[in-house]
Design a protein around this motif. Structure first.
Motif, PDB file in Angstrom:
ATOM      1  N   GLU A 276       0.812  -1.391  -0.056  1.00 48.50           N
ATOM      2  CA  GLU A 276       0.047   0.048  -0.021  1.00 48.50           C
ATOM      3  C   GLU A 276       0.905   1.197   0.062  1.00 48.50           C
ATOM      4  N   ARG A 277       1.877   1.315   0.765  1.00 46.57           N
ATOM      5  CA  ARG A 277       2.483   2.468   1.109  1.00 46.57           C
ATOM      6  C   ARG A 277       4.220   2.466   0.546  1.00 46.57           C
ATOM      7  N   GLU A 278       4.437   1.416  -0.154  1.00 50.60           N
ATOM      8  CA  GLU A 278       5.865   1.164  -0.427  1.00 50.60           C
ATOM      9  C   GLU A 278       5.922   1.569  -1.992  1.00 50.60           C
ATOM     10  N   LEU A 279       7.371   1.733  -2.275  1.00 51.24           N
ATOM     11  CA  LEU A 279       7.845   1.930  -3.555  1.00 51.24           C
ATOM     12  C   LEU A 279       8.541   0.480  -4.291  1.00 51.24           C
ATOM     13  N   ILE A 280       8.011   0.213  -5.465  1.00 54.60           N
ATOM     14  CA  ILE A 280       8.728  -1.026  -6.012  1.00 54.60           C
ATOM     15  C   ILE A 280       9.659  -0.483  -6.856  1.00 54.60           C
ATOM     16  N   LEU A 281      10.819  -0.880  -6.763  1.00 52.77           N
ATOM     17  CA  LEU A 281      12.083  -0.534  -7.508  1.00 52.77           C
ATOM     18  C   LEU A 281      12.903  -1.913  -7.915  1.00 52.77           C
ATOM     19  N   PRO A 282      13.774  -1.567  -8.966  1.00 50.80           N
ATOM     20  CA  PRO A 282      14.534  -2.896  -9.341  1.00 50.80           C
ATOM     21  C   PRO A 282      15.498  -3.240  -8.284  1.00 50.80           C
ATOM     22  N   GLY A 283      15.795  -4.639  -8.112  1.00 53.45           N
ATOM     23  CA  GLY A 283      16.567  -4.837  -7.043  1.00 53.45           C
ATOM     24  C   GLY A 283      18.183  -3.944  -7.244  1.00 53.45           C
ATOM     25  N   PHE A 284      18.868  -3.714  -6.242  1.00 58.16           N
ATOM     26  CA  PHE A 284      19.781  -3.126  -6.437  1.00 58.16           C
ATOM     27  C   PHE A 284      20.953  -3.824  -6.792  1.00 58.16           C
ATOM     28  N   ILE A 285      22.113  -3.070  -7.364  1.00 58.09           N
ATOM     29  CA  ILE A 285      23.239  -4.008  -8.268  1.00 58.09           C
ATOM     30  C   ILE A 285      24.318  -3.167  -7.362  1.00 58.09           C
ATOM     31  N   ASP A 286      25.297  -4.177  -6.911  1.00 53.54           N
ATOM     32  CA  ASP A 286      26.496  -3.653  -6.376  1.00 53.54           C
ATOM     33  C   ASP A 286      27.727  -4.252  -7.277  1.00 53.54           C
ATOM     34  N   THR A 287      28.548  -3.053  -7.644  1.00 53.97           N
ATOM     35  CA  THR A 287      29.361  -3.460  -8.822  1.00 53.97           C
ATOM     36  C   THR A 287      30.874  -3.737  -8.119  1.00 53.97           C
ATOM     37  N   HIS A 288      30.833  -3.833  -6.622  1.00 54.92           N
ATOM     38  CA  HIS A 288      32.016  -3.746  -6.144  1.00 54.92           C
ATOM     39  C   HIS A 288      32.096  -4.462  -4.740  1.00 54.92           C
ATOM     40  N   ILE A 289      32.356  -5.747  -4.428  1.00 52.51           N
ATOM     41  CA  ILE A 289      32.197  -6.059  -2.909  1.00 52.51           C
ATOM     42  C   ILE A 289      33.142  -7.474  -2.862  1.00 52.51           C
ATOM     43  N   HIS A 290      33.467  -7.376  -1.492  1.00 49.66           N
ATOM     44  CA  HIS A 290      34.336  -8.700  -1.345  1.00 49.66           C
ATOM     45  C   HIS A 290      33.493  -9.663  -0.433  1.00 49.66           C
TER      46      HIS A 290
END
Ligand code: GUN
Ligand code: FE
Length: 406
Positions: A32-46
């Motif tokens: 009801e009150r949320e925003l739907i966005l594409p999943g986040f993409i992290d381009t550098h992580i260990h």
């Protein structure tokens, strides 16, 4: 309304237009009150640094020796790898990240464990075994031959198996000999559609050390350039201290610089200069990454907040729409995955995040003055939001995280 079938988005539009087209029996979930966005993409992580994050008091080279190389040695043990990979992927999902470009440890078993856990969750992940054959403890070094052979085996086993993708991963110029960097280049020529990730120009002592190890190279970027590591599928973490010539080479080769603000602040590396990447006719492509465990947050929202602050100190800005573009479609395009992930379009995988802009008392209170100004709401989300603002995360239409059930 978003319509999902077999893990992909098949329709999107106003509910009153789309609802009537649904076959009987379709399961409908309301937010009801949320925003739907594409999943986040992290381009550098260990991935082997989940127990390095928040280590006190050092800059890059000491930080590696004192903390990182100690923890990474534990990844010789497959059981440790599995436990850590499971934690890591679940933590990403709790933060709304559905795709990441991750470094493994030197041990091929770390990458096997990582992709096994990713495959189980149905996530799209890019990863590679770190290649490193000098300036590191014995327990963390491979050789030119084993790094080549192990990387090749992993590519053949995992690259394009389902949603998994391989990145050839020479850690950085300090921990690889010329011959090992050449082996990395050979792998890229042999397997032209794998990715490449490494670190570049993060810290001033690092740059001086690289110059002493490769006295014939024009600059740090040239060390990688001369062995064929630059290109449109190559991701270079940090790129804080590049000179004009290096930036030009990055632009000319369509290489990607990955901005990792929480890490750059935490390890005291410096302030990324976004404006310098935009100077030449063809700008340098820039991604956004957390760099956990040099970075201090798994949250791409917090990462965007820190990116904003770094650019403030440079007299530059980061509008919220640009920040959210970078974490989604922008990062997807850098990976040549636009149309697959990073966007809520028909045909894309249904990897998405459900965000709650009123997740905390401070957010709820701030939101009172915003009304329906979407840009302002996004700015509140990135400035005040973190994992608490992630109401749910879906991968291929399956809910893998629900804040209210966790
Ligand atoms: N340079 C070489 N290895 C690393 C690492 O693990 N983290 C960061 N931030 N920089 C590096
Ligand atoms: Fe890194």
């Amino acid at each position: 309304m978003l319509v999902i079938q077999d893990g992909r988005i098949v329709a999107i539009g106003p509910t009153n237009e789309v609802e009537g087209t649904l076959p009987p029996g379709t399961i409908v979930t309301h937010y009801e009150r949320e925003l739907i966005l594409p999943g986040f993409i992290d381009t550098h992580i260990h991935f082997p640094q989940t127990q390095v994050i928040a280590s006190y008091g050092t800059q890059l080279l000491d930080w590696l020796t004192r903390y990182t190389f100690v923890e990474e040695q534990k990844y010789y043990d497959p059981a440790h790898c599995t436990r850590q990979a499971a934690f890591f992927l679940d933590e990403l999902l709790r933060n709304g990240t559905t795709t990441a470009v991750a470094y493994g440890s030197v041990h091929p078993q770390s990458v096997d464990a990582f992709f096994t856990e990713s495959e189980e969750r149905g996530t799209c992940m890019i990863a590679g075994k770190v290649m490193m054959n000098r300036n590191a403890p014995l327990g963390l070094t491979d050789t030119v031959e084993t790094s080549y052979a192990d990387s090749k085996t992993l590519i053949e086993r995992w690259h394009k198996r389902g949603r998994q993708r391989y990145a050839v991963t020479p850690r950085f110029a300090i921990t690889s000999t010329q011959a090992q960097l050449e082996a990395a280049g050979a792998l890229l020529r042999e397997f032209p559609d794998v990715y490449m990730q490494t670190h570049l120009s993060e810290n001033l002592d690092e740059i001086a050390f690289v110059q002493s190890l490769f006295p014939d190279s024009k600059n740090y970027t040239d060390v990688y350039d001369r062995v064929g590591l630059l290109g449109p599928r190559s991701l270079f973490g940090h790129c804080i201290h590049l000179n004009e010539e290096e930036l030009q080479r990055m632009a000319d080769t369509s290489s990607v610089a990955v901005f990792c603000p929480t890490s750059n602040l935490f390890i005291g590396s410096g302030l990324f200069d976004m404006a310098s990447t935009e100077k030449s006719k063809r700008p340098v492509r820039v991604g956004l990454g957390t760099d956990v465990g040099g970075g201090t947050s798994y949250s791409m929202l917090q990462t965007a907040a820190e990116a904003y602050k770094v650019l403030q100190l440079k007299g530059q800005n980061l509008p919220p729409a640009t920040a959210f573009y970078m974490m989604t479609r922008g990062n997807a395009d850098l990976l040549s995955m636009g149309g697959e992930i990073g966007s809520l379009e028909c045909g894309c995988f249904a990897d998405f995040v459900v965000l709650d802009s009123k997740a905390t008392p401070a957010m709820l209170h701030r939101m009172e003055t915003i009304g329906d100004m979407i840009e302002e709401e996004l700015f509140v989300l990135m400035t005040l939001g973190d994992d608490r603002a992630v109401r749910a995360t879906y991968v291929q239409g399956r809910k893998l995280h629900d804040r209210n059930l966790a």
